[in-house]
Design an enzyme around this catalytic site. Sequence first.
Site, mmCIF file in Angstrom:
data_model
loop_
_atom_site.group_PDB
_atom_site.id
_atom_site.type_symbol
_atom_site.label_atom_id
_atom_site.label_comp_id
_atom_site.label_asym_id
_atom_site.label_seq_id
_atom_site.Cartn_x
_atom_site.Cartn_y
_atom_site.Cartn_z
ATOM 1 N N LYS A 1 82.213 1.567 137.191
ATOM 2 C CA LYS A 1 80.865 0.690 137.119
ATOM 3 C C LYS A 1 80.727 0.036 135.879
ATOM 4 O O LYS A 1 81.026 0.663 134.883
ATOM 5 C CB LYS A 1 79.711 1.570 137.464
ATOM 6 C CG LYS A 1 79.346 2.871 136.611
ATOM 7 C CD LYS A 1 78.256 3.829 137.263
ATOM 8 C CE LYS A 1 78.051 4.803 136.320
ATOM 9 N NZ LYS A 1 77.280 4.476 134.988
ATOM 10 N N ASP B 1 79.903 9.945 134.967
ATOM 11 C CA ASP B 1 80.176 9.618 133.763
ATOM 12 C C ASP B 1 80.279 10.965 132.781
ATOM 13 O O ASP B 1 79.637 10.885 131.547
ATOM 14 C CB ASP B 1 78.817 9.076 133.167
ATOM 15 C CG ASP B 1 78.687 7.511 134.132
ATOM 16 O OD1 ASP B 1 79.549 7.191 135.153
ATOM 17 O OD2 ASP B 1 77.699 6.747 133.787
ATOM 18 N N CYS C 1 72.034 7.390 134.185
ATOM 19 C CA CYS C 1 73.097 7.029 135.229
ATOM 20 C C CYS C 1 72.987 7.995 136.614
ATOM 21 O O CYS C 1 73.063 7.853 137.701
ATOM 22 C CB CYS C 1 74.322 7.152 134.634
ATOM 23 S SG CYS C 1 74.637 5.718 133.796
#
Length: 420
Positions: A291, A166, A336
């Site tokens: 995701k 990310d 994450c």
Amino acid sequence: MRSFSRIITRRLVFAYGTLASSTIIGSYINANEQKHQSILKSIVRSFSDALMGNQESSMVSSPFGYDPFVSLSKNNFSDEEFERCFRYFDSLKQGTWTREDFHRFLNALFSNKQRPYCILSDLVEQYFRETDFNQDEKIDFDEFLQAWKKPVKCAVKPISALVIVDVQNDFISGTLALHSCPANQQGEEVVPIINRVLHDVKFDVVAYTYDWHPANHISFYENRFLRATAPESPVTAEKARVLDMIIFIGSNDLAKRIEQILWPAHCVQQSQGAELHRDLVRHENAIHVYKGTNPEIDSYSAFWDNMKLSKTTLDDQLRERFVTDVYVVGLATDVCVASTAMHAIENNYRTALVEDACRGVNEKEIECKRTVLTKNGCIFVESNVLPGMVSGEDRRPEMARRMFVENLKSIGRYKTSLTS
Ligand SMILES: [Zn+2]
């Protein structure tokens, strides 16, 4: 950047993690702290020499004129090569290893540029007992092969994936920029570090993950009135604030209740905020994993959603490529990145979190996740050690431990006493 108290806390957690994973002090070195490092190195060296009885030189130069592990990998880990490797450490030439032989094997296997890591004697003893299936106080070839074939292969010739989590605009300069979060960290700082890693280290697989939400996603604070709040929720939708945990009544096909932290709307599919940072190097032939695409459930990890009800393609794609080791970098450390690392461990990858290539939301949470991950077998490293580890030159004992245990489990020889 780092406060004094944080460094102290980190060291305490570090020490605790070391004890929890029982035993190995080899690579517990913070590469950023040169002085600390050199002192630790000298301690490790003296420990190692003491345990080895100063036999390092005889270990390194082979009587057969070859390094058994290099030879093994060159010859594709054939059973014949494993036999040669076994004979190499069989000092009495009786077809079995003594404890000392076994210890020399461990020291040769777990080394960095032929310098052994220290493995404390209780771990050597534990490994010996677990390898000695028939409990005759010797290790024969079959015992060695059963217990160590897989761990040796993974240590000597790992297949490594870099999972870049990310590194998207919204976490750096957008709606959920880390510099506005409690830890006040700068997400952008990971970009040049990851770029250097991509340039310097020959990973077999590179994966980019994306938080990739539809506009009506459950995690958005702005959407808190779209779903019914459960009676037991600690806050109502009316009173909730950003970063509060709320409990929604789940949709019929998922779960009865869903705990959710409310984040500002971020990483909406196709938006500029969801794009990777413009300076992040795009690796050719990389895997791209999206995701959090289901509006009804959040997904911190790049492997599964938060309730493990559905999985992404990441695990299948890593398995197709025979990946053994996963290195996790990116944003955010305690959310994450940590979730992805935890699921990598659960999927039986040898897993490392590259600390200097991550930035997080909340310092307390970062420490908390660090402790949990360490207990579960994830190791924490700095990016400068990656070239050695990925090439198989730097073979760390703590990286192999979980693989050894999993291998014993798979052949039904695992005893619960081994858990740390
Ligand atoms: Zn998200």
